[in-house]
Design an enzyme around this catalytic site. Structure first.
Site, short mmCIF file in Angstrom:
data_model
loop_
_atom_site.label_atom_id
_atom_site.label_comp_id
_atom_site.label_asym_id
_atom_site.label_seq_id
_atom_site.Cartn_x
_atom_site.Cartn_y
_atom_site.Cartn_z
CD GLN A 186 -3.04 -1.01 0.12
OE1 GLN A 186 -3.19 0.05 -0.51
NE2 GLN A 186 -3.78 -2.07 -0.11
CB SER A 205 0.68 -6.10 -5.12
OG SER A 205 -0.36 -6.68 -5.87
CG HIS A 207 -3.90 -5.83 -7.84
ND1 HIS A 207 -5.07 -5.71 -7.15
CD2 HIS A 207 -3.13 -6.66 -7.11
CE1 HIS A 207 -5.02 -6.45 -6.05
NE2 HIS A 207 -3.84 -7.04 -6.01
CB CYS A 334 -19.37 -11.34 4.36
SG CYS A 334 -20.86 -12.25 4.72
N1 PLP Z 1 -0.60 -6.80 1.63
C1 PLP Z 1 -1.45 -5.77 1.68
C2 PLP Z 1 -1.20 -4.66 2.66
C3 PLP Z 1 -2.54 -5.72 0.82
O1 PLP Z 1 -3.38 -4.67 0.87
C4 PLP Z 1 -2.74 -6.78 -0.10
C5 PLP Z 1 -3.91 -6.80 -1.00
O2 PLP Z 1 -5.01 -6.44 -0.62
C6 PLP Z 1 -1.82 -7.84 -0.12
C7 PLP Z 1 -0.76 -7.81 0.76
C8 PLP Z 1 -1.96 -8.99 -1.10
O3 PLP Z 1 -1.59 -8.56 -2.39
P1 PLP Z 1 -1.89 -9.43 -3.70
O4 PLP Z 1 -3.30 -9.13 -4.08
O5 PLP Z 1 -0.92 -8.93 -4.71
O6 PLP Z 1 -1.65 -10.86 -3.38
#
Ligand code: PLP
Length: 390
Positions: A186, A205, A207, A334
């Protein structure tokens, strides 16, 4: 350019950002070309070039060498690879190593650690944050031991936006020789500079910053850390991640990083102003509304708002807003038909009912102020429908 759909207002960037149109073009070009990066012919070499461009782009962003970047299917896989590699290595010397993680970590960190702890493979200490979702460095110091092998602390919390004191924790880790793993998912594209984050291992990540889903990276900032493969098969990614590389997603990741470097993924100063305005509007709109997370805007992501709206059911609110074309998320997940408060909201001291009153609004590079105004208007409209039942 518009949000995920022209008629909808998308305010769930922390879950996934809209894929930037330039990224879509890059992915499509690579998809049309095809090829396996391991093939020696021209098509294979083109696919290899996309993979290596992504690796170099990640290395630029993180201030490390391309050889220290392992491309993965996303942050979950990168975190899992990191955790198992470190524990696998340490267990050769110590049968039950000590591990510290913040209670704010994503399940991608907590789940593998809790499984290992249940199997008595590690001694796990979870460190609680304060009431605004920041883990104090002294709380980590208190539980560190001479035999602490690993400390996991994310750079910025996905539900609250709270930014963590990585430097101080990293310094404490160095004193006891523990590896510091930082989930920087993030932080990327949200105003924090990856190259200055103090950690031995980082994960990102695609996306979460305009890139495609299905690609991420484990970044080794400390070259002394030995990584160990989890899957057996081909020798891709130096044998650390067997399987044909996702060259189209790599092409997209490389393009997203170029956009980020060019400042095309949003102005964080403007975002901070937009955040300040919407926080004010929310507090004015709902009696007793509280913005969760640090009140000092320097300690919170510029585009994340977690707000508790007392008396209103967040899940119902999310559904009602969805009908109005507004996408936000609730602070409760949920699971198996039952509403379970998020472990993060629990960790900052919210009770079950309070946690059910929390929504998260997260915006980003493509959000227009008018969209936030529209979201607030929709909220005003649906609020009377969503009182919590006793
Ligand atoms: N770590 C955090 C802080 C995230 O917000 C997320 C995804 O929501 C992840 C890890 C997991 O990432 P990925 O969707 O690339 O597996």
């Amino acid at each position: 350019m518009t949000s995920a759909s022209p008629t909808r207002v998308y305010l769930d960037y922390n879950a996934s950002t809209p894929v930037h149109p330039d990224v879509v073009d890059a992915v499509m070009t690579a998809l049309r070309t095809g090829g396996n990066p391991s093939s020696s012919h021209g098509t294979g070499r083109a696919a290899r070039a996309w993979v290596e461009q992504a690796r170099e782009a990640v290395a630029r962003l993180a201030g490390c060498q391309p050889t220290d970047v392992v491309l993965t299917s996303g942050a979950t896989e990168a975190l899992s690879l990191a955790i198992h590699a470190i524990l696998g290595d340490v267990r050769q010397r110590s049968p039950r190593p000590h591990v510290v993680a913040s209670a704010l970590e994503h399940d991608a960190v907590l789940a593998p650690l809790q499984t290992a702890a249940k199997r008595s493979e590690i001694d796990l200490d979870l460190v609680r944050p304060d009431s605004v979702g920041v883990v104090a460095a002294h709380s980590v110091r208190e539980v560190l031991r001479e035999d602490t092998a690993l400390v996991a602390l994310l750079a910025a919390q996905n539900e609250l936006g709270s930014i963590q004191p990585l430097d101080q924790v990293a310094e404490a880790c160095r004193k006891v020789g523990a590896v510091m793993l930082c989930d920087a998912v993030q932080a990327t594209g949200r105003g924090l500079d990856l190259a200055t984050l103090d950690a031995d291992l980082l994960t990102i990540s695609g996306h979460k910053f305009g890139g495609p889903p299905g690609i991420g990276a484990l970044i080794r900032r400390n070259p002394n850390i030995r990584l160990i493969a989890r899957t057996e098969g081909g020798l891709q990614e130096w044998g650390l991640r067997a399987g044909t590389e996702n060259a189209p997603a790599a092409a997209g990741l490389a393009r997203a990083i170029v956009l980020l470097e060019a400042g095309a993924l949003g102005n964080h100063f403007e975002m901070r102003e937009m955040r300040g305005q919407i926080c004010q509007d929310l507090v004015a709109l709902v009696p007793g509304a509280t913005i969760l997370g640090p009140s000092n805007s320097d300690l919170v992501l510029p585009q994340t708002i977690a707000v508790r709206l007392p008396g209103y059911d967040a899940e119902t609110l999310v559904a009602a807003l969805d009908l109005e074309g507004i996408a936000v998320s609730a602070g409760s997940a949920c699971a198996s038909g039952a509403l379970t408060p998020s472990h993060v909201l629990e960790a900052i001291g919210l009770g079950e009912r309070e946690a059910r009153e929390v929504i998260r609004i997260s915006f980003g590079y493509d959000t227009q102020p008018a969209e936030l105004t529209r979201a607030l208007d929709a909220l005003r409209h649906v609020l009377p429908q969503v009182y919590l039942e006793d």
